[in-house]
Write an enzyme that holds these catalytic residues in place. Structure first.
Site, mmCIF file in Angstrom:
data_model
loop_
_atom_site.group_PDB
_atom_site.id
_atom_site.type_symbol
_atom_site.label_atom_id
_atom_site.label_comp_id
_atom_site.label_asym_id
_atom_site.label_seq_id
_atom_site.Cartn_x
_atom_site.Cartn_y
_atom_site.Cartn_z
ATOM 1 N N LYS A 33 0.862 -1.190 -0.076
ATOM 2 C CA LYS A 33 0.162 -0.066 -0.097
ATOM 3 C C LYS A 33 1.052 1.375 -0.059
ATOM 4 O O LYS A 33 2.045 1.176 0.369
ATOM 5 C CB LYS A 33 -0.935 -0.040 1.147
ATOM 6 C CG LYS A 33 -0.480 -0.493 2.646
ATOM 7 C CD LYS A 33 0.679 0.309 3.354
ATOM 8 C CE LYS A 33 0.750 1.550 3.311
ATOM 9 N NZ LYS A 33 1.955 2.346 4.110
ATOM 10 N N HIS A 40 -0.660 -4.775 5.826
ATOM 11 C CA HIS A 40 0.025 -5.402 7.008
ATOM 12 C C HIS A 40 -0.967 -5.669 8.125
ATOM 13 O O HIS A 40 -0.846 -6.207 9.015
ATOM 14 C CB HIS A 40 1.478 -5.346 7.222
ATOM 15 C CG HIS A 40 1.707 -4.208 8.083
ATOM 16 N ND1 HIS A 40 2.040 -2.803 7.334
ATOM 17 C CD2 HIS A 40 2.074 -4.073 9.367
ATOM 18 C CE1 HIS A 40 2.173 -1.894 8.408
ATOM 19 N NE2 HIS A 40 2.285 -2.579 9.526
ATOM 20 N N ASP A 57 -0.542 7.424 3.373
ATOM 21 C CA ASP A 57 0.257 6.209 4.012
ATOM 22 C C ASP A 57 -0.491 5.278 4.756
ATOM 23 O O ASP A 57 -0.157 4.262 4.965
ATOM 24 C CB ASP A 57 1.455 6.973 4.729
ATOM 25 C CG ASP A 57 2.641 6.116 5.387
ATOM 26 O OD1 ASP A 57 2.940 5.147 4.536
ATOM 27 O OD2 ASP A 57 3.238 6.299 6.246
ATOM 28 N N LYS A 80 2.727 10.993 13.258
ATOM 29 C CA LYS A 80 4.002 10.523 13.650
ATOM 30 C C LYS A 80 4.568 11.503 14.749
ATOM 31 O O LYS A 80 3.931 12.438 15.055
ATOM 32 C CB LYS A 80 4.960 10.697 12.615
ATOM 33 C CG LYS A 80 4.601 9.955 11.500
ATOM 34 C CD LYS A 80 5.597 8.851 10.928
ATOM 35 C CE LYS A 80 5.312 8.071 9.833
ATOM 36 N NZ LYS A 80 5.515 6.622 10.168
ATOM 37 N N HIS A 107 -4.612 1.156 6.332
ATOM 38 C CA HIS A 107 -4.551 0.676 7.619
ATOM 39 C C HIS A 107 -6.066 1.036 8.451
ATOM 40 O O HIS A 107 -6.460 0.103 9.112
ATOM 41 C CB HIS A 107 -3.308 0.953 8.556
ATOM 42 C CG HIS A 107 -2.187 0.739 7.797
ATOM 43 N ND1 HIS A 107 -1.968 -0.206 6.848
ATOM 44 C CD2 HIS A 107 -0.645 1.280 7.986
ATOM 45 C CE1 HIS A 107 -0.594 -0.543 6.638
ATOM 46 N NE2 HIS A 107 0.038 0.364 7.087
ATOM 47 N N LYS A 153 -2.406 -8.411 11.385
ATOM 48 C CA LYS A 153 -1.900 -8.170 12.812
ATOM 49 C C LYS A 153 -2.774 -9.252 13.654
ATOM 50 O O LYS A 153 -4.056 -9.133 13.382
ATOM 51 C CB LYS A 153 -2.060 -6.787 13.191
ATOM 52 C CG LYS A 153 -0.810 -5.961 12.743
ATOM 53 C CD LYS A 153 -0.803 -4.585 13.448
ATOM 54 C CE LYS A 153 0.343 -3.661 12.698
ATOM 55 N NZ LYS A 153 1.584 -3.997 13.297
ATOM 56 N N GLU A 169 1.981 7.057 16.503
ATOM 57 C CA GLU A 169 3.505 6.498 16.449
ATOM 58 C C GLU A 169 4.228 7.547 17.181
ATOM 59 O O GLU A 169 4.179 8.735 17.099
ATOM 60 C CB GLU A 169 3.883 6.490 14.980
ATOM 61 C CG GLU A 169 3.202 5.326 14.352
ATOM 62 C CD GLU A 169 3.834 5.170 12.992
ATOM 63 O OE1 GLU A 169 4.769 4.445 12.961
ATOM 64 O OE2 GLU A 169 3.077 5.536 11.852
HETATM 65 C C1 BG6 Z 1 3.551 1.557 7.162
HETATM 66 C C2 BG6 Z 1 3.699 3.005 6.965
HETATM 67 O O1 BG6 Z 1 2.746 1.105 6.177
HETATM 68 O O2 BG6 Z 1 3.054 1.310 8.623
HETATM 69 C C3 BG6 Z 1 4.469 3.755 7.905
HETATM 70 O O3 BG6 Z 1 4.165 3.263 5.770
HETATM 71 C C4 BG6 Z 1 4.173 3.196 9.383
HETATM 72 O O4 BG6 Z 1 4.749 5.176 7.927
HETATM 73 C C5 BG6 Z 1 3.858 1.681 9.657
HETATM 74 O O5 BG6 Z 1 4.937 3.831 10.364
HETATM 75 C C6 BG6 Z 1 3.210 1.434 10.974
HETATM 76 O O6 BG6 Z 1 2.977 0.023 10.936
HETATM 77 P P1 BG6 Z 1 3.249 -0.778 12.580
HETATM 78 O O7 BG6 Z 1 3.136 -1.952 11.994
HETATM 79 O O8 BG6 Z 1 4.839 -0.242 12.719
HETATM 80 O O9 BG6 Z 1 2.275 -0.275 13.262
#
Ligand code: BG6
Length: 473
Positions: A158, A188, A245, A340, A250, A192, A226
């Protein structure tokens, strides 16, 4: 768990030295290999324009694993790097695809002694997809060996496209080269553990479905916070921003799992279609709602990152209030929030129920007696329900209590697999359940694109690193 397949398989990673390969894919592949979940005959081919010999690439692979994983022996690591090869070249260059074809042919002839399955993983920025697909097709690499032998699949990260139109164009292009069953669009978050658990929680318990609706639920909050910043991904981020992003994918996929209808059974087609249907029901955000329903921000210091413009208008934080236009959810706000450099690293879904119509509470009690269900996706994966109980004692007072389940506390073997292990394992098995369908991708873009079109009308709020998401307003 068994091996993902008994057939010889070659995995080609475009972007073999990139951030995703280094941090996620190589460690996940190592773990799968160590635990014998990959096919017995398996080879990995890293592809990038970086200057590497096979030996130096193997060292890069070993270092990236050792830095992140600690419970393995040197023999296990050596056995893994021995199945890794490298092909250097520029994605624009036809010569790269010829050497790739040559390499794969040699593998088939001399190592596998059969026509192996081929998996092409595009771990590159989305603006490279079109080019790579074109060149792959022109080189004939996308054509399976034919007959019953050796499938070819493609894994794309993605975001798939930049908006509805580019996603549709990309889909058309991909559709010319591959059948839908050959395409694995990764999100992804779907892989999870706690996110997968949402459907079990909702549909394997009699308790929740009857109250899972607008009559009983006040609002749903989906948060991906994050504490880390953009790091070395300045140019990737400048091209996308937080909404493309993680928002388009997600967060909307988590919304889909919380809000979708019962798919009836665990069937990839039914599950994907239930997710797509609810995404299609998202109410478009008009330019009139934008001011009220959208907040965006940028952390102080973002503009100092390499490849970030001095006056960058790219958001590193967003909050969107979405509504679903259907019978179950009409009027319930779904708050999607992510950023972020916030105060903590946490992904969580909070479902707040309405206050009971009548609360048998002391008259002077001014609490709001809401039940709150919290699905903590990471870290400390858990599910908890806040409910109200009588406070022990001689008076009739209420106090909040919690029913909770945490993977960490459970006695079962709860070493949770990394989402990328599940992604790779399922793709080799050919199971599409946790991959986004073309309908899901289109529906998410249909919701996100009008917001992006009016992004400029929303003030970009600066925030200090370490700010709590809720304080950005
Ligand atoms: C990714 C994004 O798909 O997911 C990142 O490109 C982000 O910017 C990340 O930090 C977060 O994934 P996770 O699994 O670390 O929460």
């Amino acid at each position: 768990m068994d091996r993902a397949s008994d057939d010889a398989t070659a995995l080609v990673i475009f972007g073999g030295t990139g951030d995703l390969a280094e941090k996620k894919l190589l460690p996940a592949l190592f773990h799968l290999h160590k635990n014998k979940y990959l096919p017995e005959q398996f080879r990995i081919l890293g592809v990038s324009h970086d200057d590497h010999t096979i030996d130096s690439y193997r060292k890069f692979v070993a270092d990236s694993i050792s830095e992140r994983m600690h419970s393995h022996t040197p023999e296990e690591l050596a056995a893994f790097v021995a199945i890794v090869d490298y092909v250097e070249g520029s994605f624009e260059n036809d010569a790269l695809y010829s050497s790739l074809a040559e390499h794969l042919e040699t593998l088939d002839d001399s190592k596998f002694d059969t026509c192996a399955n081929k998996l092409f993983y595009l771990a590159v920025p989305p603006n490279r997809y079109e080019l790579i697909f074109e060149r792959l097709a022109a080189s004939g690499l996308t054509i399976p060996c034919g007959g019953e032998e050796g499938w070819t699949r493609v894994l794309v990260e993605k975001p798939f496209g930049r908006d509805l139109m580019t996603a549709q164009t990309l889909d058309k292009q991909l559709g010319k080269l591959f059948q839908e069953e050959q395409i694995f669009r990764i999100d992804h978050y779907l892989a999870k553990e706690t996110v997968q658990n949402i459907i079990t929680f909702r549909f394997a318990n009699a308790l929740f479905e009857p109250v899972w609706n607008a009559k009983n639920i006040e609002h749903v909050h989906i948060l991906v916070s994050e504490d880390g910043g953009v790091g070395e991904r300045g140019s990737f981020y400048e091209d996308l921003g937080a909404l493309r992003d993680v928002g388009q994918n997600h967060l909307l996929q988590m919304l889909a799992l919380v809000a979708m209808e019962d798919p009836g059974k665990l069937d990839p087609g039914l599950l994907r279609s239930a997710r797509a249907t609810v995404l299609e029901d998202l109410k478009p955000t008009t330019k009139h709602d934008i001011k009220q329903h959208v907040v965006r921000g940028q952390y102080d210091g973002y503009r100092d990152i390499d490849d970030v413009a001095d006056a960058s208008g790219i958001e590193t934080f967003f909050r969107i209030t979405a509504f679903i236009d259907n019978k179950r959810w009409g009027g319930v706000p779904f708050i999607l929030e992510s950023g972020k450099k916030l105060s903590e690293r946490k992904a969580e879904i909070t479902i707040t129920f309405k206050e009971p119509i009548s609360c048998v509470c002391p008259l002077e009690d001014d609490h709001e007696h809401r039940n709150v269900l919290r699905i903590q996706v990471q870290p400390d994966e858990s599910i908890s329900l806040l409910f109200w109980a009588k406070k022990p004692g001689l008076t009739y007072e209420l106090e909040p209590r919690e029913l909770s389940f945490s993977y960490q506390d459970s006695e079962a073997d709860t070493a949770l697999p990394d989402a990328y292990e599940k992604v790779l394992y399922d793709c080799i098995r050919g199971d599409h359940t946790l991959f986004a369908s073309t309908e899901e991708v289109a529906a998410s873009w249909r919701f996100i694109t009008p917001i992006l079109d009016h992004w400029g009308k929303t003030k970009l709020l600066p925030y200090r690193p370490g700010t709590v998401a809720a304080d950005i307003k």
